[in-house]
Design a protein around this motif. Structure first.
Motif, PDB file in Angstrom:
ATOM      1  N   LEU A  68      -2.771   1.666  -8.074  1.00 32.32           N
ATOM      2  CA  LEU A  68      -1.865   1.007  -7.126  1.00 32.32           C
ATOM      3  C   LEU A  68      -0.621   0.497  -7.844  1.00 32.32           C
ATOM      4  O   LEU A  68       0.500   0.610  -7.331  1.00 32.32           O
ATOM      5  N   GLU A  69      -0.830  -0.019  -9.014  1.00 34.60           N
ATOM      6  CA  GLU A  69       0.324  -0.468  -9.794  1.00 34.60           C
ATOM      7  C   GLU A  69       1.243   0.700 -10.116  1.00 34.60           C
ATOM      8  O   GLU A  69       2.468   0.578 -10.066  1.00 34.60           O
ATOM      9  N   GLN A  70       0.623   1.816 -10.433  1.00 33.54           N
ATOM     10  CA  GLN A  70       1.444   2.985 -10.726  1.00 33.54           C
ATOM     11  C   GLN A  70       2.219   3.439  -9.501  1.00 33.54           C
ATOM     12  O   GLN A  70       3.393   3.806  -9.592  1.00 33.54           O
ATOM     13  N   ALA A  71       1.551   3.388  -8.375  1.00 29.98           N
ATOM     14  CA  ALA A  71       2.241   3.800  -7.150  1.00 29.98           C
ATOM     15  C   ALA A  71       3.384   2.853  -6.807  1.00 29.98           C
ATOM     16  O   ALA A  71       4.469   3.281  -6.397  1.00 29.98           O
ATOM     17  N   LEU A  72       3.111   1.585  -6.994  1.00 29.29           N
ATOM     18  CA  LEU A  72       4.181   0.620  -6.729  1.00 29.29           C
ATOM     19  C   LEU A  72       5.313   0.774  -7.749  1.00 29.29           C
ATOM     20  O   LEU A  72       6.496   0.696  -7.410  1.00 29.29           O
ATOM     21  N   GLY A  73       4.941   0.963  -8.998  1.00 25.67           N
ATOM     22  CA  GLY A  73       5.971   1.099 -10.026  1.00 25.67           C
ATOM     23  C   GLY A  73       6.803   2.347  -9.864  1.00 25.67           C
ATOM     24  O   GLY A  73       7.929   2.412 -10.387  1.00 25.67           O
ATOM     25  N   ALA A  74       6.256   3.323  -9.146  1.00 23.83           N
ATOM     26  CA  ALA A  74       7.023   4.546  -8.927  1.00 23.83           C
ATOM     27  C   ALA A  74       8.165   4.331  -7.936  1.00 23.83           C
ATOM     28  O   ALA A  74       9.109   5.121  -7.894  1.00 23.83           O
ATOM     29  N   LEU A  75       8.054   3.282  -7.174  1.00 26.24           N
ATOM     30  CA  LEU A  75       9.152   2.978  -6.244  1.00 26.24           C
ATOM     31  C   LEU A  75      10.354   2.484  -7.044  1.00 26.24           C
ATOM     32  O   LEU A  75      10.213   1.616  -7.913  1.00 26.24           O
ATOM     33  N   PHE A 106      13.709  -0.566  -1.641  1.00 24.29           N
ATOM     34  CA  PHE A 106      13.398   0.572  -2.501  1.00 24.29           C
ATOM     35  C   PHE A 106      14.167   1.800  -2.024  1.00 24.29           C
ATOM     36  O   PHE A 106      14.493   1.927  -0.841  1.00 24.29           O
ATOM     37  N   HIS A 166       7.551   9.470  -2.969  1.00 22.32           N
ATOM     38  CA  HIS A 166       6.620   8.474  -3.459  1.00 22.32           C
ATOM     39  C   HIS A 166       5.274   8.677  -2.781  1.00 22.32           C
ATOM     40  O   HIS A 166       5.185   9.203  -1.679  1.00 22.32           O
ATOM     41  N   LEU A 222       3.636   6.105  -1.929  1.00 22.44           N
ATOM     42  CA  LEU A 222       3.687   5.035  -0.934  1.00 22.44           C
ATOM     43  C   LEU A 222       5.011   5.117  -0.197  1.00 22.44           C
ATOM     44  O   LEU A 222       6.041   5.471  -0.771  1.00 22.44           O
ATOM     45  N   LEU A 253       5.848  -5.668 -12.550  1.00 19.91           N
ATOM     46  CA  LEU A 253       5.840  -4.228 -12.281  1.00 19.91           C
ATOM     47  C   LEU A 253       7.208  -3.599 -12.510  1.00 19.91           C
ATOM     48  O   LEU A 253       7.321  -2.570 -13.172  1.00 19.91           O
ATOM     49  N   TRP A 254       8.229  -4.186 -11.956  1.00 19.16           N
ATOM     50  CA  TRP A 254       9.559  -3.551 -12.052  1.00 19.16           C
ATOM     51  C   TRP A 254      10.418  -4.152 -13.165  1.00 19.16           C
ATOM     52  O   TRP A 254      11.277  -3.492 -13.685  1.00 19.16           O
ATOM     53  N   LEU A 289      -7.649   4.781  -6.077  1.00 16.56           N
ATOM     54  CA  LEU A 289      -6.425   5.076  -5.353  1.00 16.56           C
ATOM     55  C   LEU A 289      -5.620   6.145  -6.081  1.00 16.56           C
ATOM     56  O   LEU A 289      -5.509   6.126  -7.303  1.00 16.56           O
ATOM     57  N   LEU A 290      -5.066   7.021  -5.333  1.00 17.14           N
ATOM     58  CA  LEU A 290      -4.085   7.956  -5.855  1.00 17.14           C
ATOM     59  C   LEU A 290      -4.592   8.665  -7.100  1.00 17.14           C
ATOM     60  O   LEU A 290      -3.969   8.672  -8.141  1.00 17.14           O
ATOM     61  N   ARG A 345      -2.321  11.514  -8.867  1.00 11.76           N
ATOM     62  CA  ARG A 345      -0.962  11.286  -9.367  1.00 11.76           C
ATOM     63  C   ARG A 345      -0.753  12.045 -10.655  1.00 11.76           C
ATOM     64  O   ARG A 345      -1.660  12.270 -11.428  1.00 11.76           O
ATOM     65  N   THR A 394       4.471   6.103 -14.321  1.00 12.25           N
ATOM     66  CA  THR A 394       5.924   6.029 -14.418  1.00 12.25           C
ATOM     67  C   THR A 394       6.295   5.274 -15.682  1.00 12.25           C
ATOM     68  O   THR A 394       5.776   4.190 -15.950  1.00 12.25           O
TER      69      THR A 394
END
Lengths: 179, 170
Positions: free
Chosen positions: A18-25, B86, B92, B94, B118-119, B159-160, B163, B167
């Motif tokens: 989930l963190e990866q998915a969020l970080g991909a944004l 975003f 993505h 998501l 995260l960012w 999840l996912l 992938r 990133t």
């Protein structure tokens, strides 16, 4: 240190994914890189701004002076008026006069008549000759007019030869008159 | 500060800083721009420019939020959420809108930690110093926020799994 997408506390709950998915944004960015660099360069080239102390020094000084002026004005307005008080001061009597100096004595011994000019010098005589003589004796040669006529009174006409002769005769006949 | 270094910092942190500032105010661009300009004027430069930038942006955003709330009382304009957080034109796993909505639904203390971690790439210790809290408390906030996001997004565990990879960040 844990990277955002590889936390060291990764577990089996799928949080890492989930963190990866969020970080991909990718966050939307409206930042203009060139504008920031321009502003940074502009501000670095600008002269240094005066410190807080300098910027507040003059207003504080002006305010303090204003307070002083107002205070002095209040004190001046509320100052009690002093009545004029007359004080009589006893002045001690001056000591006895000093003895007269020899020089003052010499001056005092000079008779007044000796330093007083002759009576006939006090005023000019009635005739033009008398006035001319009086003027000559009193003021010297420089006081003589350019012509004898100028010494005459404006309202008096010059004497003729006959009138001069009569005056001489009258003077001879009356020897007691002032010459 | 060296212009090249400042340019690299802008490229690396500006989007995350803008997202971070947007959690509080609508004028995120101005806040971030001012933070970078202030950073350029620092002499000597801070040891950790990223942490310094996040602190400066946080303070600026809080101040801007105060002014914004004061202005909104008169204008009655709620601009929160009007801007997309975003970039939607990238593929993505998501949906950006769903992620934004889920993120916006989080409490501010959890949202702040998640965005910074995260960012922004800040460690929990750096975030703890930023928000003046302990690292363990920040970690708990982060886990709670991620858990809430997973519930809001309807993501099952694991999840996912398909992938391509994580990133990377600079």
């Amino acid at each position: 240190m844990s990277t955002p997408l590889h936390p060291d506390r990764a577990d089996d709950n799928g949080l890492t994914d989930l963190e990866q998915a969020l970080g991909a944004l990718r966050p939307v960015s409206h930042i203009q890189r060139d504008q920031i660099l321009f502003l940074a360069g502009q501000r670095s080239a600008a002269p240094p701004q005066p410190g807080r102390f300098c910027t507040k020094l003059w207003p504080a000084l002006a305010a303090s002076l204003a307070v002083v002026v107002l205070g002095q004005g209040v004190l001046l307005a509320r100052r009690p008026l002093k009545e004029i008080e007359v004080v009589y001061v006893q002045v001690p009597q001056p000591p006895a006069p000093a003895p007269v100096t020899p020089q003052a004595t010499a001056l005092a011994q000079i008779p007044t008549a000796a330093i007083r000019p002759q009576r006939w010098l006090d005023a000019p005589g009635p005739t033009a000759t008398n006035r001319l003589s009086w003027q000559l004796i009193r003021y010297g040669l420089d006081a003589l007019p350019a012509t004898p006529v100028a010494a005459l009174a404006p309202s008096e006409a010059p004497l003729t030869a006959g009138q001069n002769f009569q005056n001489d005769v009258r003077r001879l006949m009356n020897p007691g008159d002032p010459s | 500060m060296n212009p090249d270094l400042l340019g690299r910092l802008i490229d690396r942190h500006a989007p995350a800083l803008e997202l971070y500032a947007r959690q509080w105010c609508d004028t995120a661009e101005d806040v971030v721009q001012e933070a970078f300009v202030k950073l350029a004027g620092q002499n000597p430069a801070p040891d950790h420019p990223a942490a310094w930038l996040f602190r400066a942006v946080r303070n600026g955003a809080l101040n801007a939020a105060t002014a914004s709330r004061r202005r909104r009382r008169h204008e009655a304009q709620a601009a929160a959420g009007a801007l997309a957080w975003f970039n939607p034109n990238l593929s993505h796993e998501l949906e950006p809108e769903q992620a934004q909505a889920a993120l916006a639904a989080l409490p501010m203390e959890q949202r702040e930690v998640i965005v910074a971690h995260l960012w922004g790439g800040l460690t929990f210790a750096e975030i703890a110093s930023l928000v003046e809290s302990s690292a363990s408390s920040i970690h708990r906030r982060y886990q709670a926020g991620i858990h809430t996001l997973r519930e809001h997004l309807g993501v099952s565990c694991p999840l996912l799994s398909t992938r391509t990879g994580p990133t990377t960040t600079d």
